[in-house]
Every structure is written in C-alpha cells, then in structure tokens.
Write a protein that holds these residues in place. Structure first.
Motif, PDB file in Angstrom:
ATOM      1  N   ALA A   1      -1.579 -13.924  -9.830  1.00 47.90           N
ATOM      2  CA  ALA A   1      -0.252 -14.150 -10.394  1.00 47.90           C
ATOM      3  C   ALA A   1      -0.328 -14.994 -11.661  1.00 47.90           C
ATOM      4  O   ALA A   1       0.388 -14.750 -12.634  1.00 47.90           O
TER       5      ALA A   1
ATOM      6  N   SER B   1      -4.602  -4.363  -9.154  1.00 47.51           N
ATOM      7  CA  SER B   1      -5.073  -5.277  -8.110  1.00 47.51           C
ATOM      8  C   SER B   1      -3.920  -5.835  -7.296  1.00 47.51           C
ATOM      9  O   SER B   1      -4.014  -5.966  -6.062  1.00 47.51           O
ATOM     10  N   VAL B   2      -2.834  -6.184  -7.960  1.00 47.63           N
ATOM     11  CA  VAL B   2      -1.668  -6.706  -7.247  1.00 47.63           C
ATOM     12  C   VAL B   2      -1.090  -5.645  -6.318  1.00 47.63           C
ATOM     13  O   VAL B   2      -0.706  -5.925  -5.163  1.00 47.63           O
ATOM     14  N   VAL B   3      -1.042  -4.429  -6.803  1.00 48.54           N
ATOM     15  CA  VAL B   3      -0.514  -3.349  -5.967  1.00 48.54           C
ATOM     16  C   VAL B   3      -1.377  -3.156  -4.730  1.00 48.54           C
ATOM     17  O   VAL B   3      -0.876  -3.007  -3.601  1.00 48.54           O
ATOM     18  N   ARG B   4      -2.695  -3.180  -4.914  1.00 49.19           N
ATOM     19  CA  ARG B   4      -3.588  -2.960  -3.777  1.00 49.19           C
ATOM     20  C   ARG B   4      -3.565  -4.134  -2.809  1.00 49.19           C
ATOM     21  O   ARG B   4      -3.763  -3.970  -1.606  1.00 49.19           O
ATOM     22  N   THR B   5      -3.315  -5.361  -3.327  1.00 48.52           N
ATOM     23  CA  THR B   5      -3.355  -6.548  -2.470  1.00 48.52           C
ATOM     24  C   THR B   5      -2.076  -6.729  -1.671  1.00 48.52           C
ATOM     25  O   THR B   5      -2.103  -7.027  -0.462  1.00 48.52           O
ATOM     26  N   TYR B   6      -0.953  -6.564  -2.309  1.00 48.10           N
ATOM     27  CA  TYR B   6       0.316  -6.919  -1.674  1.00 48.10           C
ATOM     28  C   TYR B   6       1.118  -5.716  -1.173  1.00 48.10           C
ATOM     29  O   TYR B   6       2.105  -5.885  -0.476  1.00 48.10           O
ATOM     30  N   ILE B   7       0.721  -4.574  -1.548  1.00 49.03           N
ATOM     31  CA  ILE B   7       1.430  -3.380  -1.066  1.00 49.03           C
ATOM     32  C   ILE B   7       0.434  -2.550  -0.274  1.00 49.03           C
ATOM     33  O   ILE B   7      -0.432  -1.869  -0.844  1.00 49.03           O
ATOM     34  N   ARG B   8       0.563  -2.661   1.038  1.00 51.15           N
ATOM     35  CA  ARG B   8      -0.380  -1.952   1.910  1.00 51.15           C
ATOM     36  C   ARG B   8       0.305  -0.739   2.537  1.00 51.15           C
ATOM     37  O   ARG B   8       1.446  -0.831   2.991  1.00 51.15           O
TER      38      ARG B   8
END
Length: 435
Positions: free
Chosen positions: A3, A412-419
């Motif tokens: 972030a 990376s944010v999409v892969r980390t926080y959106i499962r």
C-alpha cells in the motif's frame, strides 16, 4: 508495504510527468536563442517547399512555370518573387542543383538576388522577359537588398503591389487611400518610401476621420475596426503617446485588408477586441457625441475629433495592439504590403501572427508560396520542436519504469487481497445401484 509503494507511485508519477513536460517546453523556449529558432524555422520551411507540388520530377518544372505564369497574370509580383526564390527546392534535386550552382557562380548582389536571376533561366523567355521589365518587379541589385534565408532583414522591402484595376485581390480598396486629401505621409523605419508603399501608408486626415466617425456614430458599424485603427494611427502623428511610427504602415495594411475582406473572421474579432480595449466604445461614443454637438467649421470639427480620440485612448492597453502591429510591420519589411495581405489571409490570432513573422524572417517571400500552396498549414513550419536531450530521455524512462512498477503492484494487490473461492471437492466413491 504494498500500500505504501502504491500510494507513493500515485504521488510521484504525476510529479515526474509534469517535470518532463515542463522541461521539454521550457528548454525549447529558453535554450534556443533567436538565431537557433530562425535556423530551425528556415530548415522546416525549405523542407516543406521541397514537398510542394507534384512528386514526379518530370512534372515539377511545368508546374512551377504554370504557377509563376498565373501569379504574373494576376499582377502579384510578391508571389512571383516567392516562387523564384523557392525554385531550388520546388524543382527537384537536379534542376535545383543547377540553380544553386549558377547562383554561386554569380558574384553580384545578395544570395536571394543571385537565386532570382538563376531561376529566371528556367522560365520561358517571354515570361522571364516580362518579369524583368515589369515596373513592379524589384530588379536584382536594385531597391531593398534581399538577404539569404535565416538572415535578419537589413532594410525595408519594396511594395510590389499589383495594378489597381486587378479585381478580387484587394488592391481596388487601396486606391481610395491614396486619393484622400491632405493625407499625412508616414515614414517607415528605413526612411525612404517606395511609390507603391505610399498607397498603404496614407492614413488620411482628421477631416476624413471625422467623416468616418460620424458614419460610425450614426450606426454604420461595418468599418468599426477601420475607424478605430485610423484614429489610433493618426493620434501618433501629432502625439508621441500614440502608436509608434513603425506601426503606421501596419495600420494602413490592415485597413486595406479589412475593406477588401482579406482578413479571416477570427483575426478580425481578435483585432477588434484589441482595438476596443485601446478605444472603449462607451468613452469614444460620449466623446464623439460631444465633438459633433453644435455648429463648427470643418477645421474645428476635425480638431474636436482629434481631441476626442486623444482623450479616450487607453494607453495602458495600447501596448498589446501595438505589439501586434509591429509584427505586421516586420512581415511587410521582409516581404511587401501586398505580400503581407496574402499572409494575413490565413492568420487567425496573435500566435499565428508571431509564426508568420518568424517564417518571413526565415525565408522572406518564400512564405507566400507556402501560403498559396498550403493555406494556413504553412504556418506549422514555425512550430518549435521538442529537444530530446539526455535529461528528457532519462525522465521518460523513469516515468515508464514507474508505470510498469505501478502495474505490477496493482496485480500483486489483486492477488493478495482478492481471493477466488476454493472449488468444492468432488464426491468420492461409487454411486450404489438403484436396482
């Protein structure tokens, strides 16, 4: 952590982009001297001239000859001289090289004069003889000396006006200026006035201005710009706080252009706004109404009108108009009053006027050829290019790298926080037989 990096890049990327754009345009305006800008404009103008006309080498010479014959038939000697000067570029590699070699072998006059004499050999003999013998053609070595492209002007250019009987070229409106009684002579910067230039430099008398102002006051607003420009021009003759002498020729050129409808509507509105700022309608109407009240002789009325224009002129706003008039004056010095009319026919605002001035200083009457061939697109040759130096390249590379990093962070944010939901397990074993 992701972030923090993401927010940092969102802040830094606009800063880097703004810095790159600012450096590109600031460097263009600050690092390039007047000589550099003139040199670049000269190169672009010659390149555009080389692309003018047919692409087939065999058709370039007939096309060029036809264009000169047409301009000569229209009595536009400024355009004729422009086509002669543009011959080395317009005629292709072989014929152009012949003209350059002939001009270099000549030892008389400036480079432009030698090019003109060399280009005459590419014309049919009757046309070349008519150009050399016409009274409106500046003979090589005579009159104002023409300089090579990109060199500063040394003296005033001659007028080169077509005959007054020519229809549709605007000169039919210039003749009444010369016929006005007691018209004051306004001397240009060079001090000597060619015979044809007088037709453009006569602004008339205050008696003539009084008659024009009376018609304007009575509701005839067709010549509003002409009336105000004439008043501002005449104020200078008796008062040093009016327009400078160098702007007087520009005023008379604009009067002829406006009356012959050679100005574009956009440029007319632009000049009208400038004139209105220097001579506000409300104050001028009030002053002229008082000047025309009561009985008075013609001399007294002319004096009252003069005083009305002097009192209502806003000198703080006059500088803006005078700056534009000086641009027109410099164009006329490098070409001719008639050539200036041709150039002004494609100008729409102050930026176009500055481009036209730069191009006339770069190539003189060659700009008339570009205007004839390309119209307003001819002024694009004056647009400055961006200098791609080392700092500019590094800033673009930094901006590109930051953009790629920002894109990676987004993934990376999409892969980390959106499962995505886990798939349900398939049932194990066999299904029992119903029978």
């Amino acid at each position: 952590m992701l972030a923090v990096m993401f927010n940092s890049l969102l802040i830094l990327m606009p800063v880097i982009g703004a810095r790159a754009v600012a450096n590109a345009y600031d460097d263009r305006g600050m690092s390039e001297s007047a000589a550099d800008a003139l040199r670049l404009a000269t190169g672009r103008m010659l390149s555009d001239l080389a692309q003018t006309g047919p692409r087939d080498e065999d058709r370039k010479l007939p096309y060029w000859q036809d264009r000169i014959a047409a301009e000569l038939a229209g009595h536009d000697m400024a355009a004729v001289r422009g086509y002669l000067l543009a011959a080395p570029e317009m005629l292709g590699r072989e014929a152009g090289e012949q003209i350059r070699l002939r001009a270099e072998a000549d030892r008389g006059g400036t480079m432009d004069e030698r090019l003109t004499r060399a280009a005459l050999h590419k014309l049919p003999e009757p046309i070349a003889l008519r150009i050399e013998t016409t009274g409106r053609f500046r003979p090589p070595g005579g009159g104002a000396a023409a300089s090579a492209p990109g060199e500063p002007a040394d003296s005033d250019a001659e007028a080169g006006l077509p005959s007054p009987e020519t229809a549709g070229t605007g000169e039919e409106d210039a003749a009444p200026l010369a016929a006005e009684p007691d018209a004051p002579q306004v001397i240009a910067a060079g001090g000597m006035i060619a015979e044809q230039e007088r037709r453009f430099q006569l602004l008339g008398s205050f008696a003539d201005l009084a008659n024009q102002s009376q018609r304007w006051l009575d509701g005839d607003r067709s010549d509003e710009l002409v009336v105000k420009l004439t008043g501002l021009g005449l104020v200078q003759i008796d008062h040093s706080d009016g327009l400078s002498e160098s702007a007087a020729l520009a005023v008379s050129i604009l009067k002829s252009a406006q009356r012959s409808q050679r100005l574009t509507p956009a440029f007319t509105d632009y000049l009208t706004a400038r004139a209105d700022a220097a001579l506000p309608d409300e104050a001028l109407i009030e002053a002229l109404t008082e000047a025309f009240s009561g009985l008075a002789t013609s001399e007294q009325r002319a004096e009252r009108v003069r005083a009305a224009y002097v009192e209502t002129t806003q000198h703080a706003r006059l500088d803006e108009l005078e700056a534009d008039l000086q641009q027109i004056q410099r164009i006329a010095m490098r070409t001719s009053p008639n050539g200036t009319l041709t150039i002004l026919s494609v100008v729409e605002d102050g930026a176009d006027l500055r481009r036209a001035r730069l191009l006339t200083e770069a190539g003189g009457e060659r700009l008339i050829v570009l205007v004839r061939e390309r119209g307003r697109d001819a002024l694009r040759a004056a647009d400055a290019s961006i200098s791609w130096n080392r700092n500019m390249v590094l800033e673009i590379m930094t901006l590109t790298a930051a953009g790629m990093l920002l894109f990676w962070l987004m993934l990376s944010v999409v892969r980390t926080y959106i499962r995505l939901p886990k798939p349900k397990p398939e049932p194990q074993g066999t299904v029992p037989d119903a029978s």
